[in-house]
Design a protein around this motif. Structure first.
Motif, short mmCIF file in Angstrom:
data_model
loop_
_atom_site.label_atom_id
_atom_site.label_comp_id
_atom_site.label_asym_id
_atom_site.label_seq_id
_atom_site.Cartn_x
_atom_site.Cartn_y
_atom_site.Cartn_z
N PRO A 261 -6.78 -7.76 6.62
CA PRO A 261 -8.18 -7.86 6.20
C PRO A 261 -8.45 -7.11 4.91
O PRO A 261 -9.34 -6.28 4.82
CB PRO A 261 -8.93 -7.24 7.37
CG PRO A 261 -7.98 -6.23 7.91
CD PRO A 261 -6.60 -6.76 7.66
N VAL A 262 -7.66 -7.35 3.88
CA VAL A 262 -7.88 -6.70 2.58
C VAL A 262 -8.09 -7.79 1.54
O VAL A 262 -7.60 -8.91 1.70
CB VAL A 262 -6.68 -5.82 2.17
CG1 VAL A 262 -6.56 -4.63 3.08
CG2 VAL A 262 -5.41 -6.62 2.16
N PRO A 263 -8.82 -7.49 0.47
CA PRO A 263 -9.04 -8.50 -0.56
C PRO A 263 -7.72 -9.08 -1.06
O PRO A 263 -6.74 -8.35 -1.22
CB PRO A 263 -9.76 -7.72 -1.67
CG PRO A 263 -10.41 -6.60 -0.96
CD PRO A 263 -9.53 -6.25 0.19
N ALA A 264 -7.72 -10.38 -1.32
CA ALA A 264 -6.48 -11.08 -1.65
C ALA A 264 -5.85 -10.53 -2.92
O ALA A 264 -4.62 -10.48 -3.03
CB ALA A 264 -6.76 -12.57 -1.80
N TRP A 265 -6.66 -10.09 -3.88
CA TRP A 265 -6.08 -9.65 -5.15
C TRP A 265 -5.20 -8.42 -4.96
O TRP A 265 -4.19 -8.26 -5.65
CB TRP A 265 -7.17 -9.37 -6.18
CG TRP A 265 -8.03 -8.17 -5.91
CD1 TRP A 265 -9.23 -8.16 -5.29
CD2 TRP A 265 -7.76 -6.81 -6.27
NE1 TRP A 265 -9.72 -6.89 -5.21
CE2 TRP A 265 -8.84 -6.04 -5.81
CE3 TRP A 265 -6.72 -6.17 -6.93
CZ2 TRP A 265 -8.90 -4.66 -5.98
CZ3 TRP A 265 -6.78 -4.80 -7.10
CH2 TRP A 265 -7.86 -4.06 -6.62
N THR A 268 -1.93 -9.62 -3.84
CA THR A 268 -1.28 -10.34 -4.93
C THR A 268 -0.69 -9.37 -5.95
O THR A 268 0.45 -9.53 -6.38
CB THR A 268 -2.30 -11.27 -5.62
OG1 THR A 268 -2.76 -12.20 -4.65
CG2 THR A 268 -1.67 -12.00 -6.78
N VAL A 269 -1.46 -8.35 -6.30
CA VAL A 269 -0.95 -7.35 -7.24
C VAL A 269 0.29 -6.67 -6.65
O VAL A 269 1.28 -6.44 -7.33
CB VAL A 269 -2.04 -6.32 -7.59
CG1 VAL A 269 -1.45 -5.16 -8.36
CG2 VAL A 269 -3.13 -6.97 -8.41
N ILE A 271 2.44 -7.97 -4.56
CA ILE A 271 3.58 -8.88 -4.60
C ILE A 271 4.14 -8.96 -6.02
O ILE A 271 5.36 -8.89 -6.23
CB ILE A 271 3.17 -10.28 -4.09
CG1 ILE A 271 2.79 -10.19 -2.61
CG2 ILE A 271 4.28 -11.29 -4.29
CD1 ILE A 271 2.16 -11.43 -2.06
N ARG A 328 4.63 -14.10 -0.04
CA ARG A 328 3.74 -14.49 1.06
C ARG A 328 4.43 -15.35 2.11
O ARG A 328 4.37 -15.06 3.30
CB ARG A 328 2.53 -15.25 0.52
CG ARG A 328 1.44 -14.35 0.01
CD ARG A 328 0.14 -15.11 -0.17
NE ARG A 328 -0.98 -14.20 -0.30
CZ ARG A 328 -1.35 -13.65 -1.46
NH1 ARG A 328 -0.68 -13.92 -2.55
NH2 ARG A 328 -2.36 -12.82 -1.51
#
Lengths: 487, 227
Positions: A261-265, A268-269, A271, A328
């Motif tokens: 439940p964390v913001p996708a960005w 992404t950062v 990864i 992902r």
């Protein structure tokens, strides 16, 4: 030769703190391995030792990881790291008694912490399970040792600086930073909600990437060219490797939060940073692997170098696997399985611990001015460790991957293919037996290591005693050592 | 001391003595490499071609992946494939429909007289099970709930004589609607009438505001029973 007497002087200044760190490291290593063995047995025989609350799975699993990370990892890192810093600074340690104090308090803190975990005072945060009465001492002693490392570096002999100094200094500096930050955000002024999970993964990732890894890499950068007598291949890339590692590792932990439940960005950062870590990994791989490329006969013959090269190869492999696991699509399968445990064992044991073993084999004879009593025990230690950890990694990666694919397999109508959860769990049992076997093998190697060290201490004490008699006869007093360490 | 090769001896080992670097040599050699590389370009500065290619690929991947999945740093996007999450109507100030539990409200307000099974008590409190007073248009039932009822009432052939207290001051419109809906649509009681909306209760409350309880005849005059 001036350099000979200088290095023996440095070794003498490091003798007591070095012995304190190295011997307590070995004691914690054995303790941690016993806990790991019990944990592993419990995962296939849940009734084993289940009647005592102190020895239930949750307690000893956390006690094991804390013994290995702070007890073994911390002590080994301080002992080896400070010695290399002093050697490359070409000056003896100023006031080594401060290091002794720092080391004693560090070990008191780890003892209190692991004891607190056993009696049930643990927190619920991964790798930060130690209760608060231990963490304060741990933080302060790590600052004291870190400051002493900085002093050793500051008062080095003027002249060139080598990449190992940068790595070790960074490890000494980064630990208090990440540890205190995590403690504050998780326990003293707790952040709200998911920020706690974010902080925990930031800490756990950095503990391996910004503390153990730089120390292991620094030691490898020192030992490989020194033992082979050949400069590092493409050394000019080494600084780029260091700074890019420092830049990317700090972000990488967020990739563990895929689906959370964390913001996708944020994920992404994480990864992107994990994948970008391939840049320093590749540079380090070029430096380490290409240097030893055409001298494998000497790697095989040298007790230290064997361990170090095994460790550097493991670093490259563990980082590559870690990079793939952060993606992902892969993470969806591997998350929450033994694959993740496998990857951290790959870093902690196959990479860091193996390099530290190599560094111990190199350092101990120099600070004790005495050679290893048994080559056979070293052989035994190496092969048991190498085969043991390889078996463990196969078991953890294998079982986790099978578990993950079975849990996430979806049929044509969106229904789970393997509906029976307990059956999926049972499928991992043979792999978990293999893990128990691998820990047994590893502990045989560690016993050989400990026996060799004890034997060496006895020899050193005897020769020291003889030496003192000789010294009493010798007017100059300092010449009792037959020949000082040249390299 | 004189064990075989693997034993690391720092005393008189020829292998060690010859090939190992001292710390001074180590530092000087590497500094020289560095200086040469940084110097006039004569040194070996070339990064292996494969490494250069891999570095380029890494940066390209990083850029593309980042712009594809970072959702413009929107703090409300949790799934990079999906739409931004919403905080829900309550947080955004919209009209949120709170589902009240009619059964719970019935048990709190009505069971003392009408009983948990809705059968009432003979002679005093009429049943709600299978009652014509409950079925049909909700107006009749809601009007009684709001203002109460006193005197005799005939339900399903039996006469009951007691007092029902008015609930208009005790319950909100949506609570009365929830209770009425629960009673009217309870399949266990053989009732399957439509649900009652809060608006309907509001409307009836303002239309039939009065100081005293209904008589059964008044109700039947306004809202005759269905046949």
């Amino acid at each position: 030769m001036p350099s000979e007497s200088k290095s023996s002087e440095i070794d003498r200044s490091m003798k007591l703190p070095g012995l304190l760190f190295l011997l307590s490291a070995v004691a914690w290593l054995l303790t941690g391995t016993v806990f790991a063995l019990l944990t592993s047995i419990k995962s296939t025989f849940p009734g084993f030792l289940a009647n005592c609350e102190c020895l239930t799975y949750g307690h000893i699993s956390a006690a094991g990881s804390n013994s290995i990370l702070y007890g073994w990892g911390g002590n080994a890192l301080f002992g080896v790291g400070l010695w290399i810093l002093a050697r490359l600074g070409r000056r003896p340690i100023p006031m080594p008694v401060m290091l002794l104090i720092g080391g004693v308090f560090w070990n008191i803190a780890v003892t209190l912490g692991v004891g607190g975990i056993i009696i049930g005072d643990m927190t619920s945060v991964m790798w930060l399970e130690m209760p608060s009465y231990a963490t304060t001492i741990l933080a302060i002693s790590s600052i004291l040792i870190g400051v002493w490392g900085t002093l050793v570096y500051r008062y080095r002999q003027p002249g060139p600086v080598y990449i190992s100094q940068l790595y070790i200094l960074a490890a000494l500096f980064w630990f208090p930073w990440i540890y205190i930050t995590a403690q504050i955000f998780l326990f003293y002024l707790p952040a709200r909600g998911v920020v706690q999970v974010v902080t925990n993964w930031w800490y756990a990732h950095n503990l391996l990437g910004l503390w153990l890894a730089p120390a292991g890499l620094g030691a490898a950068y020192y030992l490989i060219p020194k033992i082979l007598g050949r400069p590092v291949h493409s050394y000019y890339l080494a600084t780029v490797g260091f700074w890019s590692l420092a830049l990317f590792v700090g972000w990488g932990g967020m990739s563990n939060l895929v689906g959370g439940p964390v913001p996708a960005w944020l994920v992404t950062v994480g990864i992107v940073a994990s994948v970008a870590t391939l840049l320093p990994v590749l540079i380090i791989a070029i430096n380490h692997h290409l240097t030893v490329m055409d001298s494998f006969d000497r790697v095989a013959a040298d007790p230290s170098l064997r361990f170090v090269v095994f460790g550097t190869i493991s670093f490259t492999l563990a980082s590559l696997i870690g990079c793939v696991l952060s993606l992902r699509s892969v993470s969806e399968i591997s998350q929450f399985t033994t694959v993740m445990e496998g990857n951290s064992q790959h870093f902690v044991y196959a990479f860091f611990t193996m390099i530290m073993f190599g560094a111990f084999y190199f350092m101990m004879p120099r600070i004790l001015n005495c050679s290893w009593p048994s080559g056979k025990l070293i052989q035994c230690h190496f092969w048991c460790s190498a085969i043991g950890i390889t078996l463990m990694l196969i078991a953890l990666y294998g079982s986790g991957w099978i578990q993950g694919t079975q849990m996430t397999a979806i049929g044509a109508y969106g229904d789970p293919v393997h509906g029976d959860f307990l059956q999926i769990v049972q499928n991992t049992i043979p792999w978990l037996h293999a893990r128990t076997a691998s820990i047994l093998l590893i502990s045989i190697g560690q016993l050989a290591f400990a026996a060799n060290i004890l034997w060496m201490l006895v020899e050193a004490a005897r020769s020291c005693y003889c030496g003192m008699i000789g010294a009493a006869k010798d007017a100059q007093g300092e010449k009792f050592l037959p020949e000082t360490a040249a390299s | 001391m004189s064990d075989t090769k693997p034993t690391d001896s720092n005393q008189s080992s020829e292998l060690a003595g010859k090939s190992r670097m001292t710390d001074d040599t180590l530092l000087e050699t590497h500094t020289r490499t560095f200086a040469k590389a940084e110097g006039n370009g004569e040194g070996n500065l070339s990064i292996p071609i494969i490494a250069t290619a891999v570095f380029t690929l890494l940066f390209v991947f990083g850029g593309i992946y980042h712009s594809r999945y970072s959702a413009d740093y929107d703090p409300m996007v949790f799934n990079p494939e999906g739409a931004p999450a919403s905080l829900g109507p309550a947080a955004e100030g919209g009209g949120i429909e709170v589902k009240l539990d009619g059964e719970k409200l019935y048990k709190r307000n009505c069971v003392a007289c009408h009983q948990a099974d809705g059968q009432g008590l003979p002679g005093a409190f009429p049943p709600l099970v299978g009652s014509a007073w409950v079925r049909g248009e909700p107006d009749r039932m809601v009007a009684i709930m709001l203002n109460g009822l006193s005197g005799s009432i005939e339900v399903a052939g039996n006469t009951y004589n007691s007092i029902m207290t008015p609930f208009s001051a005790l319950l909100d419109d949506d609570e009365i609607a929830a209770i009425a809906t629960y009673v009217r649509s309870n399949p266990d009681w053989g009732n399957n009438a439509d649900r009652v909306s809060t608006e309907k209760v509001t409307e009836l409350r303002s239309a039939h505001e009065r100081g005293n309880a209904w008589k059964a005849e008044e109700i039947l005059e306004l809202f005759p029973l269905d046949q």
